[in-house]
Design a protein around this motif. Structure first.
Motif, PDB file in Angstrom:
ATOM      1  N   GLU A  26      36.068   1.507  -7.238  1.00 59.41           N
ATOM      2  CA  GLU A  26      35.689   2.906  -7.197  1.00 59.41           C
ATOM      3  C   GLU A  26      36.604   3.676  -8.143  1.00 59.41           C
ATOM      4  O   GLU A  26      37.829   3.500  -8.113  1.00 59.41           O
ATOM      5  N   GLU A  27      36.019   4.526  -8.966  1.00 60.18           N
ATOM      6  CA  GLU A  27      36.825   5.361  -9.863  1.00 60.18           C
ATOM      7  C   GLU A  27      37.390   6.542  -9.096  1.00 60.18           C
ATOM      8  O   GLU A  27      36.703   7.155  -8.271  1.00 60.18           O
ATOM      9  N   LEU A  28      38.647   6.870  -9.350  1.00 62.45           N
ATOM     10  CA  LEU A  28      39.305   8.003  -8.704  1.00 62.45           C
ATOM     11  C   LEU A  28      39.496   9.122  -9.720  1.00 62.45           C
ATOM     12  O   LEU A  28      39.969   8.891 -10.834  1.00 62.45           O
ATOM     13  N   LEU A  29      39.131  10.329  -9.336  1.00 64.31           N
ATOM     14  CA  LEU A  29      39.206  11.485 -10.237  1.00 64.31           C
ATOM     15  C   LEU A  29      40.394  12.385  -9.920  1.00 64.31           C
ATOM     16  O   LEU A  29      40.559  13.433 -10.539  1.00 64.31           O
ATOM     17  N   THR A  30      41.201  11.983  -8.974  1.00 64.38           N
ATOM     18  CA  THR A  30      42.362  12.771  -8.585  1.00 64.38           C
ATOM     19  C   THR A  30      43.503  11.839  -8.198  1.00 64.38           C
ATOM     20  O   THR A  30      43.268  10.681  -7.838  1.00 64.38           O
ATOM     21  N   LEU A  31      44.724  12.359  -8.253  1.00 64.76           N
ATOM     22  CA  LEU A  31      45.893  11.593  -7.822  1.00 64.76           C
ATOM     23  C   LEU A  31      46.308  11.971  -6.400  1.00 64.76           C
ATOM     24  O   LEU A  31      47.412  11.646  -5.971  1.00 64.76           O
ATOM     25  N   GLU A  32      45.422  12.630  -5.663  1.00 64.60           N
ATOM     26  CA  GLU A  32      45.711  12.973  -4.276  1.00 64.60           C
ATOM     27  C   GLU A  32      45.625  11.707  -3.419  1.00 64.60           C
ATOM     28  O   GLU A  32      44.610  11.002  -3.455  1.00 64.60           O
ATOM     29  N   PRO A  33      46.660  11.390  -2.655  1.00 68.09           N
ATOM     30  CA  PRO A  33      46.640  10.180  -1.820  1.00 68.09           C
ATOM     31  C   PRO A  33      45.451  10.104  -0.877  1.00 68.09           C
ATOM     32  O   PRO A  33      44.929   9.026  -0.603  1.00 68.09           O
ATOM     33  N   ASP A  34      44.995  11.266  -0.378  1.00 70.06           N
ATOM     34  CA  ASP A  34      43.883  11.264   0.574  1.00 70.06           C
ATOM     35  C   ASP A  34      42.612  10.692  -0.044  1.00 70.06           C
ATOM     36  O   ASP A  34      41.811  10.058   0.655  1.00 70.06           O
ATOM     37  N   GLY A 193      49.363   0.883   4.812  1.00 67.17           N
ATOM     38  CA  GLY A 193      49.098   2.272   5.163  1.00 67.17           C
ATOM     39  C   GLY A 193      49.805   3.253   4.247  1.00 67.17           C
ATOM     40  O   GLY A 193      49.312   4.358   3.995  1.00 67.17           O
ATOM     41  N   ASP A 194      51.001   2.859   3.761  1.00 64.56           N
ATOM     42  CA  ASP A 194      51.769   3.716   2.859  1.00 64.56           C
ATOM     43  C   ASP A 194      51.241   3.682   1.434  1.00 64.56           C
ATOM     44  O   ASP A 194      51.574   4.557   0.626  1.00 64.56           O
ATOM     45  N   PHE A 195      50.465   2.662   1.115  1.00 64.46           N
ATOM     46  CA  PHE A 195      50.117   2.404  -0.283  1.00 64.46           C
ATOM     47  C   PHE A 195      49.533   3.621  -1.006  1.00 64.46           C
ATOM     48  O   PHE A 195      49.971   3.938  -2.130  1.00 64.46           O
ATOM     49  N   PRO A 196      48.549   4.347  -0.439  1.00 56.97           N
ATOM     50  CA  PRO A 196      47.997   5.486  -1.184  1.00 56.97           C
ATOM     51  C   PRO A 196      49.051   6.500  -1.614  1.00 56.97           C
ATOM     52  O   PRO A 196      49.056   6.950  -2.766  1.00 56.97           O
ATOM     53  N   SER A 197      49.937   6.893  -0.715  1.00 55.41           N
ATOM     54  CA  SER A 197      50.942   7.898  -1.069  1.00 55.41           C
ATOM     55  C   SER A 197      52.000   7.321  -1.999  1.00 55.41           C
ATOM     56  O   SER A 197      52.409   7.982  -2.964  1.00 55.41           O
ATOM     57  N   LYS A 198      52.425   6.092  -1.759  1.00 51.79           N
ATOM     58  CA  LYS A 198      53.476   5.488  -2.582  1.00 51.79           C
ATOM     59  C   LYS A 198      53.005   5.275  -4.020  1.00 51.79           C
ATOM     60  O   LYS A 198      53.720   5.575  -4.975  1.00 51.79           O
ATOM     61  N   VAL A 199      51.798   4.722  -4.187  1.00 51.70           N
ATOM     62  CA  VAL A 199      51.345   4.424  -5.538  1.00 51.70           C
ATOM     63  C   VAL A 199      51.049   5.709  -6.309  1.00 51.70           C
ATOM     64  O   VAL A 199      51.277   5.783  -7.523  1.00 51.70           O
ATOM     65  N   MET A 200      50.553   6.733  -5.627  1.00 49.61           N
ATOM     66  CA  MET A 200      50.278   7.995  -6.318  1.00 49.61           C
ATOM     67  C   MET A 200      51.564   8.653  -6.802  1.00 49.61           C
ATOM     68  O   MET A 200      51.593   9.283  -7.862  1.00 49.61           O
ATOM     69  N   GLU A 201      52.653   8.504  -6.050  1.00 52.74           N
ATOM     70  CA  GLU A 201      53.941   9.032  -6.499  1.00 52.74           C
ATOM     71  C   GLU A 201      54.381   8.346  -7.789  1.00 52.74           C
ATOM     72  O   GLU A 201      54.863   8.990  -8.730  1.00 52.74           O
TER      73      GLU A 201
END
Length: 313
Positions: A26-34, A193-201
């Motif tokens: 899936e392509e992501l258009l934002t760096l928001e972890p949510d 569970g941490d992956f979205p926030s950690k990788v976006m940082e």
């Protein structure tokens, strides 16, 4: 190998043709972890960026962010990039091979992984290029560049180079897997569970190192097939939307496999021949009308009108 396009449909069908089950991109258009968290479970992300030419990219001592984990190259799948233009497929495999167990990677890739894990990273890279399955699937999705050779011969300008890297969580650590680096790069402790926030940082810090005018980035997530979730929750609308997405991807991928230069040339010849057969002076009038329309379009743009003038036959 030639490069593949950074497109979720291309990478999803790449997975399918490699024998992988129940996984998509899936392509992501934002760096928001949510935005990433809503796609749970997420197996990893692939990031495309402009390869820097003004500063050194690779390092043997310390990366620009994180730390080299040289022991991880033995415990986890990490392959040196030994061939050009295959970094997209290699990034895909860097996530996939480290999720064996969570993901059904198929018998052929599983056997390939078992064979290559006893090899050092540079030989794993060579094995990737020598794998008939991986090579054939990659090349079937390679971008067609019918004019590239002529452009390189006549133009003194060099095109910007772009590169793919993978990020995934393995055994409680967030890793950056880049075949141009000497080892996996650890970005610290991380759970699924941490992956979205950690990788976006990490990605935000990476993008911040570029000039503000640079916007050519692309981010894709490797996730579980969203049709499975739709069936589990009984969402018929979501399921149909995802099925339509697959049909669109399949059509677009079919178009990518064809070189339309010959077709366009034949159409142009047919149009010119038709104009020549309309009678004396018809061809010249057609050319002059086209020139007039082009001038009108350019003048409109210079004035800030923005609207294109319709071209007529």
């Amino acid at each position: 190998m030639s490069g593949v396009e950074s497109d979720a449909g291309v990478f999803t069908f790449l997975l399918n043709n490699l024998g992988v089950q129940n996984v998509q991109f899936e392509e992501l258009l934002t760096l928001e972890p949510d935005a990433l968290a809503t796609l749970y479970p997420v197996y990893g992300v692939i990031f495309l960026f402009k390869y820097p030419t003004d500063t050194p990219y690779t390092s043997t001592d310390k990366p620009l962010d994180g730390t080299f984990d040289r022991d991880a190259a033995e415990r986890h799948f990490f392959a040196a990039q030994t061939i050009q233009n295959a970094c997209g497929t290699q990034a895909l495999l860097s996530v996939l091979m480290n999720k064996d167990g969570e993901v059904d990677i198929g018998q052929q890739l599983r056997e390939f992984k078992e064979f290559t894990m006893v090899l050092p990273p540079e030989f794993r890279g060579e094995a990737l290029s020598n794998s008939e399955l991986i090579r054939d699937v990659h090349n079937s999705f390679a971008k067609s560049s019918p004019f590239v050779d002529e452009t390189q011969r006549t133009s003194g300008e060099t095109e910007d180079a772009f590169h793919f890297v993978a990020y995934t969580e393995v055994d409680g650590t967030l890793y950056e897997l880049d075949g141009l680096q000497p080892a996996p790069i650890s970005h610290g402790a991380c759970t699924s569970g941490d992956f979205p926030s950690k990788v976006m940082e990490v990605l935000q810090r990476r993008i911040a190192r570029y000039d503000m005018s640079e916007i050519r980035f692309n981010l894709m997530a490797m996730v579980r097939d969203l049709r499975i979730q739709a069936r589990e929750i009984g969402d018929a609308e979501m399921l149909e939307r995802e099925e339509q997405k697959r049909r669109d991807w399949q059509f677009e991928n079919a178009l990518r496999r064809h070189n339309f230069v010959g077709f366009a040339g034949s159409v142009l010849k047919g149009v010119v021949e038709t104009k020549l057969n309309e009678g004396e002076g018809a061809y010249d009038k057609w050319i002059e009308a086209a020139k007039t329309k082009t001038r009108q379009r350019m003048e409109s743009r210079k004035k800030g009108g923005g609207d294109d003038v319709e071209m007529e036959g």
